[in-house]
Write a protein that holds these residues in place. Structure first.
Motif, PDB file in Angstrom:
ATOM      1  N   PHE A  65     -33.021  -5.787 -12.146  1.00 17.15           N
ATOM      2  CA  PHE A  65     -33.798  -7.012 -12.024  1.00 17.15           C
ATOM      3  C   PHE A  65     -34.879  -7.127 -13.102  1.00 17.15           C
ATOM      4  CE2 PHE A  65     -32.592  -5.778  -7.641  1.00 17.15           C
ATOM      5  CZ  PHE A  65     -31.797  -6.866  -7.317  1.00 17.15           C
ATOM      6  N   ALA A  66     -34.892  -8.252 -13.797  1.00 15.43           N
ATOM      7  CA  ALA A  66     -35.956  -8.515 -14.766  1.00 15.43           C
ATOM      8  C   ALA A  66     -37.190  -9.035 -14.045  1.00 15.43           C
ATOM      9  CB  ALA A  66     -35.481  -9.508 -15.817  1.00 15.43           C
ATOM     10  N   ASN A  67     -36.973  -9.945 -13.099  1.00 16.16           N
ATOM     11  CA  ASN A  67     -38.062 -10.528 -12.309  1.00 16.16           C
ATOM     12  C   ASN A  67     -37.656 -10.535 -10.838  1.00 16.16           C
ATOM     13  OD1 ASN A  67     -39.936 -11.513 -14.516  1.00 16.16           O
ATOM     14  ND2 ASN A  67     -38.039 -12.578 -15.101  1.00 16.16           N
TER      15      ASN A  67
ATOM     16  N   LYS B 246     -37.469 -10.696  -6.808  1.00 13.06           N
ATOM     17  CA  LYS B 246     -38.051 -11.675  -5.893  1.00 13.06           C
ATOM     18  C   LYS B 246     -38.359 -11.003  -4.562  1.00 13.06           C
ATOM     19  CE  LYS B 246     -35.322 -15.159  -8.292  1.00 13.06           C
ATOM     20  NZ  LYS B 246     -34.146 -16.036  -8.283  1.00 13.06           N
TER      21      LYS B 246
ATOM     22  N   ASP C 205     -29.709 -15.599 -10.350  1.00 13.27           N
ATOM     23  CA  ASP C 205     -30.241 -14.785 -11.450  1.00 13.27           C
ATOM     24  C   ASP C 205     -29.679 -13.368 -11.395  1.00 13.27           C
ATOM     25  OD1 ASP C 205     -31.795 -16.913 -12.366  1.00 13.27           O
ATOM     26  OD2 ASP C 205     -33.524 -16.337 -11.163  1.00 13.27           O
ATOM     27  N   SER C 206     -29.627 -12.812 -10.204  1.00 10.00           N
ATOM     28  CA  SER C 206     -29.078 -11.476 -10.033  1.00 10.00           C
ATOM     29  C   SER C 206     -27.600 -11.439 -10.384  1.00 10.00           C
ATOM     30  CB  SER C 206     -29.275 -10.994  -8.585  1.00 10.00           C
ATOM     31  OG  SER C 206     -30.635 -10.915  -8.256  1.00 10.00           O
TER      32      SER C 206
ATOM     33  N   LEU D  99     -42.740  -2.441  -8.560  1.00 12.12           N
ATOM     34  CA  LEU D  99     -42.152  -3.704  -9.005  1.00 12.12           C
ATOM     35  C   LEU D  99     -43.037  -4.917  -8.734  1.00 12.12           C
ATOM     36  CD1 LEU D  99     -38.456  -3.276  -7.778  1.00 12.12           C
ATOM     37  CD2 LEU D  99     -39.303  -3.019 -10.111  1.00 12.12           C
ATOM     38  N   TYR D 100     -43.834  -4.846  -7.682  1.00 17.66           N
ATOM     39  CA  TYR D 100     -44.606  -6.006  -7.256  1.00 17.66           C
ATOM     40  C   TYR D 100     -46.106  -5.728  -7.317  1.00 17.66           C
ATOM     41  CZ  TYR D 100     -40.006  -7.292  -5.453  1.00 17.66           C
ATOM     42  OH  TYR D 100     -38.666  -7.583  -5.347  1.00 17.66           O
ATOM     43  N   LYS D 101     -46.882  -6.782  -7.352  1.00 13.27           N
ATOM     44  CA  LYS D 101     -48.333  -6.656  -7.512  1.00 13.27           C
ATOM     45  C   LYS D 101     -48.982  -5.842  -6.402  1.00 13.27           C
ATOM     46  CE  LYS D 101     -49.011 -10.936 -10.157  1.00 13.27           C
ATOM     47  NZ  LYS D 101     -49.678 -12.266 -10.185  1.00 13.27           N
TER      48      LYS D 101
END
Length: 216
Positions: free
Chosen positions: A16-18, A20, A82-83, A185-187
């Motif tokens: 994954f680039a971004n 979710k 996207d995936s 991966l996430y904030k």
């Protein structure tokens, strides 16, 4: 194919680039994915020459592993386009013929050609409660041979009870406990990496071969 070779090939796949968070997107690492599919094939013969479906396939790691181990046909399902683009690119780079379908697992309609085995690393249900069991319920309706799935070890009793009582599985067996490496991966992630204990399950559907179908 040997286990180390399989893990090496999976380790080169794009992820994954971004990611979710609402979809609980976390990459399935090469270490855990290779052992999952290698066990399915070498201990039970559930991959080679079989039709394998990868539920919530993400970037395609599990489905690609099945193709590398000689699956007759592999179909990856995911709601995120996207995936699926990444998954398609990964399969193409390895010159593998894998079909990818954009859909919501909960809305699958199954008919026609039999799906033998379902492999999946479903959402753990931390964001969408019950998502893991929804995946399992649909998988057990589709598969004619077996379902291989990863679930948090802390949910073991719940998973077994739900599989046998609510999802109508014939059997539910923990094959091994593995360490799932969750990268930052996430904030809201504070640590660079976290290890989560997960169980590798093998579920056998209640009905005999012939109950499964090709999902569209």
């Amino acid at each position: 194919m040997k286990l180390k070779q399989l893990e090496g090939l999976l380790g080169n796949l794009d992820q994954f680039a971004n990611p979710k968070i609402e979809l609980e997107q976390y990459p399935t690492g090469a270490h855990i994915a290779s052992r999952m599919l290698y066990t399915a094939e070498n201990s039970f013969g559930d991959v080679s020459d079989k039709v394998v479906a990868d539920f919530g396939c993400g970037c395609g790691t599990l489905g690609i592993a099945a193709a590398l181990l000689g699956a007759d046909h592999v179909i990856g399902f995911d709601v995120d386009t996207d995936s699926l683009e990444i998954a398609y690119s990964n399969a193409e780079d390895l010159e593998l013929d894998v079909n990818f379908v954009q859909c919501d697992i909960g809305n699958l309609e199954c008919r026609g050609k039999i799906i033998d085995t379902v492999v999946m690393n479903p959402p753990f249900g931390t964001r969408n409660k019950g998502a893991d069991m929804e995946f399992l319920s649909v998988a057990l309706k589709v598969a004619s041979r077996a379902v291989y799935s990863l679930h948090k070890t802390t949910t073991r009793d719940h998973v077994r009870k739900t599989a046998l009582q609510d999802c109508n599985a014939r059997s539910a067996e923990v094959l091994c406990e593995l360490r799932y490496d969750v990268p930052k991966l996430y904030k809201f992630h504070r640590k660079k990496e976290v290890d989560i204990a997960v169980d590798l399950w093998r579920f056998v559907p209640a009905k005999a071969a012939g109950n499964g179908g090709l999902c569209r």
